[in-house]
Design a protein around this motif. Structure first.
Motif, PDB file in Angstrom:
ATOM      1  N   LEU A 243       0.851  -1.184   0.000  1.00  0.00           N
ATOM      2  CA  LEU A 243       0.000   0.000   0.000  1.00  0.00           C
ATOM      3  C   LEU A 243       0.886   1.234   0.000  1.00  0.00           C
ATOM      4  O   LEU A 243       1.732   1.401   0.881  1.00  0.00           O
ATOM      5  N   SER A 244       0.716   2.089  -1.013  1.00  0.00           N
ATOM      6  CA  SER A 244       1.466   3.341  -1.114  1.00  0.00           C
ATOM      7  C   SER A 244       0.498   4.513  -1.064  1.00  0.00           C
ATOM      8  O   SER A 244      -0.697   4.369  -1.376  1.00  0.00           O
ATOM      9  N   VAL A 245       0.991   5.686  -0.683  1.00  0.00           N
ATOM     10  CA  VAL A 245       0.139   6.870  -0.573  1.00  0.00           C
ATOM     11  C   VAL A 245       0.810   8.055  -1.258  1.00  0.00           C
ATOM     12  O   VAL A 245       2.029   8.083  -1.450  1.00  0.00           O
ATOM     13  N   ARG A 246      -0.031   9.033  -1.591  1.00  0.00           N
ATOM     14  CA  ARG A 246       0.443  10.293  -2.167  1.00  0.00           C
ATOM     15  C   ARG A 246      -0.162  11.440  -1.368  1.00  0.00           C
ATOM     16  O   ARG A 246      -1.377  11.507  -1.192  1.00  0.00           O
ATOM     17  N   LEU A 247       0.679  12.317  -0.858  1.00  0.00           N
ATOM     18  CA  LEU A 247       0.223  13.445  -0.040  1.00  0.00           C
ATOM     19  C   LEU A 247       0.135  14.708  -0.901  1.00  0.00           C
ATOM     20  O   LEU A 247       0.946  15.624  -0.786  1.00  0.00           O
ATOM     21  N   GLY A 248      -0.844  14.739  -1.810  1.00  0.00           N
ATOM     22  CA  GLY A 248      -0.997  15.865  -2.713  1.00  0.00           C
ATOM     23  C   GLY A 248      -0.664  15.476  -4.137  1.00  0.00           C
ATOM     24  O   GLY A 248       0.138  14.569  -4.402  1.00  0.00           O
TER      25      GLY A 248
ATOM     26  N   GLU B  21       1.123  16.751  -6.493  1.00  0.00           N
ATOM     27  CA  GLU B  21       2.499  16.892  -6.973  1.00  0.00           C
ATOM     28  C   GLU B  21       3.500  16.109  -6.131  1.00  0.00           C
ATOM     29  O   GLU B  21       4.690  16.110  -6.421  1.00  0.00           O
ATOM     30  N   ALA B  22       3.020  15.453  -5.087  1.00  0.00           N
ATOM     31  CA  ALA B  22       3.930  14.736  -4.183  1.00  0.00           C
ATOM     32  C   ALA B  22       4.296  13.374  -4.765  1.00  0.00           C
ATOM     33  O   ALA B  22       3.540  12.786  -5.542  1.00  0.00           O
ATOM     34  N   PRO B  23       5.466  12.840  -4.390  1.00  0.00           N
ATOM     35  CA  PRO B  23       5.848  11.511  -4.856  1.00  0.00           C
ATOM     36  C   PRO B  23       5.078  10.426  -4.107  1.00  0.00           C
ATOM     37  O   PRO B  23       4.565  10.654  -3.008  1.00  0.00           O
ATOM     38  N   TRP B  24       5.013   9.248  -4.699  1.00  0.00           N
ATOM     39  CA  TRP B  24       4.403   8.111  -4.026  1.00  0.00           C
ATOM     40  C   TRP B  24       5.363   7.583  -2.962  1.00  0.00           C
ATOM     41  O   TRP B  24       6.567   7.514  -3.175  1.00  0.00           O
ATOM     42  N   ALA B  25       4.793   7.195  -1.822  1.00  0.00           N
ATOM     43  CA  ALA B  25       5.615   6.686  -0.722  1.00  0.00           C
ATOM     44  C   ALA B  25       5.001   5.387  -0.212  1.00  0.00           C
ATOM     45  O   ALA B  25       3.789   5.319   0.043  1.00  0.00           O
ATOM     46  N   PRO B  26       5.807   4.320  -0.042  1.00  0.00           N
ATOM     47  CA  PRO B  26       5.272   3.084   0.546  1.00  0.00           C
ATOM     48  C   PRO B  26       4.735   3.353   1.950  1.00  0.00           C
ATOM     49  O   PRO B  26       5.334   4.098   2.729  1.00  0.00           O
ATOM     50  N   HIS B  27       3.592   2.756   2.255  1.00  0.00           N
ATOM     51  CA  HIS B  27       2.955   2.984   3.557  1.00  0.00           C
ATOM     52  C   HIS B  27       2.864   1.706   4.381  1.00  0.00           C
ATOM     53  O   HIS B  27       2.987   1.744   5.597  1.00  0.00           O
ATOM     54  N   ALA B  28       2.641   0.561   3.724  1.00  0.00           N
ATOM     55  CA  ALA B  28       2.517  -0.703   4.454  1.00  0.00           C
ATOM     56  C   ALA B  28       2.662  -1.859   3.475  1.00  0.00           C
ATOM     57  O   ALA B  28       2.410  -1.713   2.270  1.00  0.00           O
ATOM     58  N   THR B  29       3.054  -2.998   4.000  1.00  0.00           N
ATOM     59  CA  THR B  29       3.086  -4.243   3.225  1.00  0.00           C
ATOM     60  C   THR B  29       2.352  -5.323   4.014  1.00  0.00           C
ATOM     61  O   THR B  29       2.293  -5.285   5.248  1.00  0.00           O
TER      62      THR B  29
ATOM     63  N   ASP C 189      -4.290  12.129  -0.611  1.00  0.00           N
ATOM     64  CA  ASP C 189      -5.372  12.345  -1.575  1.00  0.00           C
ATOM     65  C   ASP C 189      -5.563  11.148  -2.494  1.00  0.00           C
ATOM     66  O   ASP C 189      -6.555  11.059  -3.206  1.00  0.00           O
ATOM     67  N   ALA C 190      -4.600  10.219  -2.494  1.00  0.00           N
ATOM     68  CA  ALA C 190      -4.700   9.038  -3.348  1.00  0.00           C
ATOM     69  C   ALA C 190      -3.905   7.910  -2.714  1.00  0.00           C
ATOM     70  O   ALA C 190      -2.990   8.129  -1.917  1.00  0.00           O
ATOM     71  N   ALA C 191      -4.277   6.676  -3.079  1.00  0.00           N
ATOM     72  CA  ALA C 191      -3.580   5.490  -2.593  1.00  0.00           C
ATOM     73  C   ALA C 191      -3.369   4.534  -3.756  1.00  0.00           C
ATOM     74  O   ALA C 191      -4.061   4.608  -4.781  1.00  0.00           O
ATOM     75  N   ARG C 192      -2.412   3.644  -3.584  1.00  0.00           N
ATOM     76  CA  ARG C 192      -2.124   2.644  -4.625  1.00  0.00           C
ATOM     77  C   ARG C 192      -1.898   1.296  -3.957  1.00  0.00           C
ATOM     78  O   ARG C 192      -1.142   1.192  -2.983  1.00  0.00           O
TER      79      ARG C 192
END
Length: 275
Positions: free
Chosen positions: A195-200, A202-210, A230-233
């Motif tokens: 699970l990755s997240v984006r904080l805005g 223009e922000a880069p994607w960051a891993p949040h959990a596995t 604002d978005a998740a992957r």
């Protein structure tokens, strides 16, 4: 040192203030179906704190014309019959879950009598009320004259909107998933999920959990997303003959739960928003 306004750091407030109009409008529409109410809340951004957001909502509800109030009320399901596609209504009507058959039948009759008398659905902030309390409130309000009941309905709409707005402003979004192997007709267990997240935008994607899917193919214990996301992957290491991985990116709204199942086959996959 100056004191901070209450709830200034509410995790969802940054999203409400900074997300694009389309995304916020869609979230507000799910909360209240009156377009004028959403327009007023969007125009008043940014909000310094939750209290100012709720004050703006109260003013917007008070300003609704007859058509706007009718649209807002019509979008709410009948008490005792929450909309299966609307998790918020089921959560708010939780008090009806333990009602016996006789009480449910009485609620149906009272709802129909109310609809016949006033021309719209009985509206009440049901959160925290038992089935008996909901029935008693409906009985009492059937005795109101139309003008009084119209005013009570507007007040209840404001209370419901305030509750839902607070949930968005002060809660983070949550995510779960369920992987189904459609070729074998069974859950896909042991699938690695990131699970990755984006904080805005223009922000880069960051891993949040596995995590890994359990024996039922589910990942239900993923941590809540950080405030401002604002978005998740979700990325699934599926390792099929054609796809080494499958990924889905989706918008998130603070205060909402996002269940995103994956339907998997050797040469294709699809996803959807569940409940």
């Amino acid at each position: 040192m100056t004191s901070r306004p209450p709830h200034q750091d509410a995790p969802g407030l940054a999203w409400l203030n900074g997300a694009e109009d389309r995304a916020v409008r869609a979230a507000l529409h799910r909360l209240c179906a009156a377009p004028d109410w959403a327009d007023r809340l969007l125009a008043a951004r940014p909000y310094a704190d939750t209290a100012s957001l709720l004050a703006a909502s109260d003013a917007a509800v008070a300003a609704l014309g007859p058509a706007g109030l009718d649209a807002a009320v019509a979008a709410h399901p009948r008490i005792g019959r929450p909309d299966p596609a609307d998790p918020a209504s089921a959560r708010e009507q939780r008090g009806m879950a333990d009602a016996d058959a006789a009480l449910r039948a009485e609620m149906l009759e009272l709802n129909l009598a109310y609809q016949e008398r006033f021309g719209h659905t009985f509206l009440i902030r049901a959160t925290g009320l038992t089935a008996t309390q909901l029935r008693d409130a409906l009985r009492t309000r059937l005795g109101n004259d139309p003008a009084t009941e119209r005013a009570v309905t507007r007040t209840e709409l404001g209370r419901i909107n305030a509750l839902r707005l607070t949930r968005i402003a002060e809660s983070t979004a949550t995510v779960s998933t369920h992987v189904l192997d459609t070729a074998r007709g069974r859950p896909a267990s042991g699938v690695p999920v990131t699970l990755s997240v984006r904080l805005g935008r223009e922000a880069p994607w960051a891993p949040h959990a596995t995590a890994h899917t359990d024996a039922d193919g589910r990942c239900g214990a993923l941590p809540a997303l950080p405030g401002g996301a604002d978005a998740a992957r979700l990325t699934f290491a599926v390792d099929t003959p054609f796809f080494p991985e499958a990924a889905v990116t989706f918008r998130v709204v603070p205060g909402e739960h996002h269940h995103v199942p994956l339907l998997l086959s050797p040469y294709g996959h699809s996803v959807y928003r569940g409940s």
